[in-house]
Design a protein around this motif. Sequence first.
Motif, PDB file in Angstrom:
ATOM      1  N   LEU A  62      98.227  80.781  29.708  1.00 56.11           N
ATOM      2  CA  LEU A  62      98.283  79.390  29.255  1.00 56.11           C
ATOM      3  C   LEU A  62      98.333  78.495  30.481  1.00 56.11           C
ATOM      4  O   LEU A  62      99.261  78.588  31.288  1.00 56.11           O
ATOM      5  CB  LEU A  62      99.509  79.156  28.372  1.00 56.11           C
ATOM      6  N   SER A  65      97.865  73.535  29.092  1.00 59.22           N
ATOM      7  CA  SER A  65      97.904  73.541  27.619  1.00 59.22           C
ATOM      8  C   SER A  65      96.665  74.170  26.996  1.00 59.22           C
ATOM      9  O   SER A  65      96.387  73.963  25.810  1.00 59.22           O
ATOM     10  CB  SER A  65      98.078  72.113  27.081  1.00 59.22           C
ATOM     11  N   SER A  67      94.559  77.816  26.286  1.00 59.23           N
ATOM     12  CA  SER A  67      94.747  79.267  26.205  1.00 59.23           C
ATOM     13  C   SER A  67      93.512  80.001  26.712  1.00 59.23           C
ATOM     14  O   SER A  67      92.371  79.594  26.438  1.00 59.23           O
ATOM     15  CB  SER A  67      95.037  79.695  24.763  1.00 59.23           C
ATOM     16  N   LEU A  84      98.134  81.850  21.321  1.00 60.39           N
ATOM     17  CA  LEU A  84      99.201  81.318  22.155  1.00 60.39           C
ATOM     18  C   LEU A  84      99.633  79.961  21.628  1.00 60.39           C
ATOM     19  O   LEU A  84      98.791  79.119  21.310  1.00 60.39           O
ATOM     20  CB  LEU A  84      98.751  81.177  23.616  1.00 60.39           C
ATOM     21  N   ASP A  86     100.647  76.456  22.324  1.00 59.95           N
ATOM     22  CA  ASP A  86     100.455  75.616  23.512  1.00 59.95           C
ATOM     23  C   ASP A  86     101.676  74.778  23.854  1.00 59.95           C
ATOM     24  O   ASP A  86     101.706  74.108  24.903  1.00 59.95           O
ATOM     25  CB  ASP A  86      99.225  74.714  23.343  1.00 59.95           C
ATOM     26  N   GLY A  89     104.301  78.529  24.614  1.00 58.17           N
ATOM     27  CA  GLY A  89     103.715  79.681  25.289  1.00 58.17           C
ATOM     28  C   GLY A  89     103.988  80.998  24.593  1.00 58.17           C
ATOM     29  O   GLY A  89     103.701  82.069  25.141  1.00 58.17           O
TER      30      GLY A  89
END
Length: 268
Positions: A62, A65, A67, A84, A86, A89
């Motif tokens: 990450l 912000s 992935s 993920l 954002d 995480g």
Amino acid sequence: MFFMFIYYFLFSWNLAGVFGVDSVKSVSVTEGESVRLNSDLTEIQRDDEMTWKFNNIMIAKLKDSKSRFYEDNAEGRFRDRLKLNDQTGSLIITNTSTTDSGEYTVIGTSTDSTLNIFRLTVYANLSVPVISRDCSSSSSSSNCSLLCSAVNVGDVTLSWYKGNSLLSSISESNISISLSLPLEVEYQDKNSYSCVINNPIRNQITHLNITQLCHMCPDCFHCGSTEAVIRLALSVLVGVAAVAVMVYDIRSRSFQQKREQTSPSNNE
């Protein structure tokens, strides 16, 4: 001063053991379910980076912000199954498989520190155990032999219960071996019995119906007792003897009637 230093060292070491990288969290799920591995962060800054590893193999990152997933890593086993969050995480693995079992590490790349370590175990789905009459076992005239069987999926235990009391069990971690567990009950037994297969997080139960299963096998005499076979043989012999007596009686009467009809008195 020396004792204060020792106290500070031990206190710091204990904190590291509780909150540091030595604290490995165990997580267990059943195959096919989704699992969420939390980073334990409430929010990450925009410039922060976070990396997830599976058995020291990078699988996700990450950054800003956004992935990024390394789908060709780890033999491609996580393809199209990773997400993920954002904001925190946290890693989400969908449609888990037993091959997903292993160690997962999340690292804050901006501080180069390990945030969390997880030991994930994915258990295969359990089959429902099957209870059947054991026709290969010789039972007494008052007992019924049964067999509970289940397809082994690894790390399971197969058990017989009488009510809530454990009667017997067998455990196996080898997935190539199917499990079977015998039980002998009386035909008139009114207690409740059940066969259970379980792993550390799930179980499957089959309840025994004695009335339905404990009867003479229709296609094989050896399923019953020796006494029952002898009784059956005697019944057949008695039946044959009765038929023979009837035939003899009928023939005797017929012969007597013919004799009376051909006697001299009848001719006059």
